[in-house]
Motif scaffolding. Structure first.
Motif, PDB file in Angstrom:
ATOM      1  N   SER A  67      34.019  45.625  47.344  1.00 44.75           N
ATOM      2  CA  SER A  67      35.917  44.995  46.714  1.00 44.75           C
ATOM      3  C   SER A  67      36.340  43.504  47.126  1.00 44.75           C
ATOM      4  O   SER A  67      36.276  43.545  48.569  1.00 44.75           O
ATOM      5  CB  SER A  67      36.221  46.243  46.764  1.00 44.75           C
ATOM      6  OG  SER A  67      36.631  46.910  48.563  1.00 44.75           O
ATOM      7  N   GLY A  68      36.872  43.104  46.591  1.00 42.06           N
ATOM      8  CA  GLY A  68      37.576  41.900  47.189  1.00 42.06           C
ATOM      9  C   GLY A  68      36.815  41.016  47.333  1.00 42.06           C
ATOM     10  O   GLY A  68      37.185  39.868  48.649  1.00 42.06           O
ATOM     11  N   THR A  69      35.369  40.970  47.334  1.00 41.08           N
ATOM     12  CA  THR A  69      34.692  40.236  46.942  1.00 41.08           C
ATOM     13  C   THR A  69      34.087  39.265  46.097  1.00 41.08           C
ATOM     14  O   THR A  69      34.416  39.821  45.175  1.00 41.08           O
ATOM     15  CB  THR A  69      33.613  40.798  48.323  1.00 41.08           C
ATOM     16  OG1 THR A  69      32.161  41.498  47.486  1.00 41.08           O
ATOM     17  CG2 THR A  69      33.960  41.386  48.984  1.00 41.08           C
ATOM     18  N   ILE A  70      33.113  38.205  46.277  1.00 41.68           N
ATOM     19  CA  ILE A  70      32.857  37.573  44.356  1.00 41.68           C
ATOM     20  C   ILE A  70      31.710  38.573  43.956  1.00 41.68           C
ATOM     21  O   ILE A  70      31.176  38.620  42.826  1.00 41.68           O
ATOM     22  CB  ILE A  70      31.681  36.106  44.833  1.00 41.68           C
ATOM     23  CG1 ILE A  70      30.502  36.398  45.972  1.00 41.68           C
ATOM     24  CG2 ILE A  70      32.975  35.743  45.631  1.00 41.68           C
ATOM     25  CD1 ILE A  70      30.020  35.338  45.476  1.00 41.68           C
ATOM     26  N   HIS A 119      32.867  29.614  42.734  1.00 44.93           N
ATOM     27  CA  HIS A 119      33.795  30.186  42.640  1.00 44.93           C
ATOM     28  C   HIS A 119      34.637  29.786  44.213  1.00 44.93           C
ATOM     29  O   HIS A 119      35.394  30.162  44.526  1.00 44.93           O
ATOM     30  CB  HIS A 119      34.288  31.589  42.124  1.00 44.93           C
ATOM     31  CG  HIS A 119      35.487  31.859  42.487  1.00 44.93           C
ATOM     32  ND1 HIS A 119      37.072  31.219  41.512  1.00 44.93           N
ATOM     33  CD2 HIS A 119      36.489  32.992  42.751  1.00 44.93           C
ATOM     34  CE1 HIS A 119      37.779  31.550  42.351  1.00 44.93           C
ATOM     35  NE2 HIS A 119      37.483  32.963  42.451  1.00 44.93           N
ATOM     36  N   ALA A 120      33.764  30.580  44.917  1.00 43.52           N
ATOM     37  CA  ALA A 120      33.771  30.566  46.532  1.00 43.52           C
ATOM     38  C   ALA A 120      33.845  29.630  47.664  1.00 43.52           C
ATOM     39  O   ALA A 120      35.070  29.215  48.048  1.00 43.52           O
ATOM     40  CB  ALA A 120      32.738  31.548  47.114  1.00 43.52           C
ATOM     41  N   THR A 277      36.439  35.979  49.367  1.00 42.77           N
ATOM     42  CA  THR A 277      36.863  35.596  48.459  1.00 42.77           C
ATOM     43  C   THR A 277      36.828  36.584  46.909  1.00 42.77           C
ATOM     44  O   THR A 277      35.632  36.819  46.543  1.00 42.77           O
ATOM     45  CB  THR A 277      36.509  34.494  47.724  1.00 42.77           C
ATOM     46  OG1 THR A 277      36.238  33.373  48.517  1.00 42.77           O
ATOM     47  CG2 THR A 277      36.351  34.020  46.497  1.00 42.77           C
ATOM     48  N   THR A 278      37.865  36.422  46.363  1.00 38.17           N
ATOM     49  CA  THR A 278      37.922  37.822  44.736  1.00 38.17           C
ATOM     50  C   THR A 278      37.206  37.200  43.930  1.00 38.17           C
ATOM     51  O   THR A 278      36.639  35.588  43.742  1.00 38.17           O
ATOM     52  CB  THR A 278      39.675  38.055  44.399  1.00 38.17           C
ATOM     53  OG1 THR A 278      39.757  37.342  44.650  1.00 38.17           O
ATOM     54  CG2 THR A 278      40.068  38.850  45.379  1.00 38.17           C
TER      55      THR A 278
END
Length: 307
Positions: A67-70, A119-120, A277-278
């Motif tokens: 959770s809260g990661t790519i 995205h990250a 990174t979300t």
């Protein structure tokens, strides 16, 4: 993260899901678990799922490892995610077609993984502003197609900025697409230059030169060369990219360039950003603004009127 000699060595080190879980846990909580709700340091581990779930022993909040990661919401194994990140950290990067063949996924799955990793990289690029001696210059993705003022749909005007050291070497690079509202045919407006500076240059920077004209005598050729290299890389590895997703590939090029300049462990830095990174969701990705169709219609209408 250690430096790795090659992809085979890397795959042997992370050939078990448990090894990937341990690495991701450490990347998220290098000083040990910390509850995102109450900051408590102790938790119970629930192992009945494919990936562990951590339940805070104080507030009982449950936190997924991803959770809260790519990686959030993924059904792809962490082993394959780690391989994808390693390949993106390599100097040449990787295409979705090549990644799909390596990890045995569909093209759509590999394409989405690639964009989540980019995205990250983009999030990492946005965190650091240009500073010191800054030069900003007009650039273009795609070979200029017309001697006229009219822009071909395959030409994408860019603004590239760089921090320059005392030896006249680029230490940090940003290459950005120019928004349609800051273009008049193929020309960048002064407002486009001002927006680039306001968004990407540290406000305390005193020495800034901005060149928005194609053929100005004040052009800074090392930046023009970096734009050319980015175009060559995109065309060679990915067989060209349209305007809708171009910025993500430019961010990837700049991320690799900047990390190499600093002699950083690119995989380690990228993995850290992937873990903090979300995620980028598929609907957000495919609904990115795309002005290419409008541009194409405008271009051919202008040619018709020009005779």
């Amino acid at each position: 993260m250690d430096d790795f000699l090659d992809f085979e060595h890397f795959c042997k080190k992370y050939d078990k899901e448990e090894a990937c879980i341990d690495a991701l846990f450490f990347a998220r909580w290098p000083e040990g678990y910390c509850c995102p709700r109450c900051a408590h340091r102790r938790c119970y581990v629930i192992r009945s799922r494919r990936l562990p779930l951590y339940e805070c022993s104080q507030c009982r909040a449950q936190t997924s490892l991803i959770s809260g990661t790519i990686f959030e919401g993924t059904r792809t194994s962490l082993i394959h995610w780690f391989q994808a990140i390693f390949l993106h950290a390599a100097p040449e990067g990787t295409s979705a077609i090549r990644l799909a063949s390596i990890i045995g996924s569909t093209y759509k799955t590999a394409w989405l993984i690639c964009h989540k990793i980019r995205h990250a990289m983009s999030s990492s690029q946005s965190e650091e502003l240009l500073s010191g001696l800054v030069r900003v210059n007009w650039g273009v993705y795609g070979r200029p197609h017309n001697p006229t003022i009219y822009r071909h749909p395959q030409e994408q005007p860019l603004l590239a900025g760089a921090s320059i050291d005392k030896n006249d070497q680029i230490t940090h690079l940003k290459i950005m697409q120019v928004a349609e509202e800051h273009l008049i045919y193929d020309r960048i407006t002064p407002a486009g230059g001002r927006e680039f500076v306001s968004r990407h240059v540290n406000s305390s920077t005193a020495d800034i030169s901005v060149v928005i004209q194609k053929f100005s005598r004040q052009r800074y050729f090392p930046i023009i060369q970096r734009c050319y290299q980015a175009s060559q890389w995109i065309n060679h590895i990915f067989n060209g990219i349209g305007p809708k997703h171009l910025q993500a590939y430019l961010d990837q090029f700049c991320f690799g360039f900047n990390m190499t300049k600093r002699d950083e462990n690119i995989f380690g830095v990228l993995f850290h950003h992937c873990a903090s990174t979300t995620t980028l969701k598929y609907p957000t990705l495919i609904n990115r603004k795309n002005n290419s169709a409008m541009l194409k219609n405008d271009y051919f209408e202008l040619l018709r009127k020009a005779g």
